[in-house]
Write a protein that holds these residues in place. Structure first.
Motif, PDB file in Angstrom:
ATOM      1  N   LEU A  72       0.818  -1.216   0.000  1.00 14.63           N
ATOM      2  CA  LEU A  72       0.000   0.000   0.000  1.00 14.63           C
ATOM      3  C   LEU A  72       0.853   1.269   0.000  1.00 14.63           C
ATOM      4  CD1 LEU A  72      -2.720  -1.089   2.579  1.00 14.63           C
ATOM      5  CD2 LEU A  72      -2.982  -0.893   0.098  1.00 14.63           C
ATOM      6  N   GLU A 110       2.603   2.516   2.427  1.00 18.71           N
ATOM      7  CA  GLU A 110       2.328   3.262   3.658  1.00 18.71           C
ATOM      8  C   GLU A 110       3.399   2.958   4.698  1.00 18.71           C
ATOM      9  OE1 GLU A 110       0.328   5.516   4.741  1.00 18.71           O
ATOM     10  OE2 GLU A 110      -1.140   5.628   3.141  1.00 18.71           O
ATOM     11  N   LYS A 147      -6.459  -3.416   4.618  1.00 23.37           N
ATOM     12  CA  LYS A 147      -6.624  -2.557   3.442  1.00 23.37           C
ATOM     13  C   LYS A 147      -7.795  -1.595   3.622  1.00 23.37           C
ATOM     14  CE  LYS A 147      -4.694  -5.745   0.028  1.00 23.37           C
ATOM     15  NZ  LYS A 147      -5.015  -6.589  -1.141  1.00 23.37           N
ATOM     16  N   ALA A 148      -8.886  -2.079   4.167  1.00 17.67           N
ATOM     17  CA  ALA A 148     -10.063  -1.231   4.374  1.00 17.67           C
ATOM     18  C   ALA A 148      -9.781  -0.128   5.395  1.00 17.67           C
ATOM     19  CB  ALA A 148     -11.247  -2.075   4.830  1.00 17.67           C
ATOM     20  N   SER A 198      -7.383   2.441   3.798  1.00 18.64           N
ATOM     21  CA  SER A 198      -8.125   3.209   2.803  1.00 18.64           C
ATOM     22  C   SER A 198      -9.024   4.249   3.473  1.00 18.64           C
ATOM     23  CB  SER A 198      -8.950   2.276   1.935  1.00 18.64           C
ATOM     24  OG  SER A 198      -9.701   2.988   0.998  1.00 18.64           O
ATOM     25  N   ALA A 199      -9.687   3.850   4.542  1.00 19.92           N
ATOM     26  CA  ALA A 199     -10.549   4.796   5.274  1.00 19.92           C
ATOM     27  C   ALA A 199      -9.718   5.924   5.881  1.00 19.92           C
ATOM     28  CB  ALA A 199     -11.321   4.057   6.356  1.00 19.92           C
ATOM     29  N   GLN A 223      -6.865   7.100   4.710  1.00 20.49           N
ATOM     30  CA  GLN A 223      -6.459   7.973   3.602  1.00 20.49           C
ATOM     31  C   GLN A 223      -7.601   8.883   3.161  1.00 20.49           C
ATOM     32  OE1 GLN A 223      -5.199   4.856   0.949  1.00 20.49           O
ATOM     33  NE2 GLN A 223      -3.054   5.005   1.572  1.00 20.49           N
ATOM     34  N   ARG A 224      -8.805   8.334   3.049  1.00 15.44           N
ATOM     35  CA  ARG A 224      -9.971   9.159   2.665  1.00 15.44           C
ATOM     36  C   ARG A 224     -10.248  10.230   3.699  1.00 15.44           C
ATOM     37  NH1 ARG A 224     -12.129   4.142   1.576  1.00 15.44           N
ATOM     38  NH2 ARG A 224     -13.515   4.311   3.381  1.00 15.44           N
ATOM     39  N   GLU A 232      -7.675  12.975   3.345  1.00 13.72           N
ATOM     40  CA  GLU A 232      -7.916  13.772   2.148  1.00 13.72           C
ATOM     41  C   GLU A 232      -9.047  14.778   2.344  1.00 13.72           C
ATOM     42  OE1 GLU A 232      -8.628  11.006  -0.996  1.00 13.72           O
ATOM     43  OE2 GLU A 232      -6.536  10.355  -1.069  1.00 13.72           O
TER      44      GLU A 232
END
Length: 88
Positions: free
Chosen positions: A51, A53, A75-76, A79-80, A82-83, A86
């Protein structure tokens, strides 16, 4: 800021991640820690590297989840995170 994925239910894993200063840190709680902790740590490190990271604190509460479940939850959660970063 931290995010989580999964649950503490049977055959599942709860993965919580948060950004930290410094290198990757893994906290592992598992019903089968003596048997699988090294394998689980390798899976976590490999997944995080894929990833791209680092600088994460990863807390894992495992209740006999299979490897692919651990990867998916990690991964989930990343991803959360990172969102969330952002949108901040």
């Amino acid at each position: 800021m931290e995010t989580s994925a999964g649950s503490t239910g049977k055959s599942d894993v709860l993965v919580t991640v948060q950004r930290i200063k410094g290198d990757l840190k893994i906290e592992l709680k598992s019903t089968l820690k003596n048997l699988y902790s090294e394998s689980q740590k390798l899976i976590i490190k490999d997944t995080v590297n894929k990833l791209k990271e680092d600088h994460l604190l990863i807390s894992v509460e495992d209740n006999q989840a299979l490897d692919f479940v651990l990867k998916a939850r990690l991964k989930a959660a990343v991803s959360a995170l990172q969102r969330t970063e952002e949108s901040s």
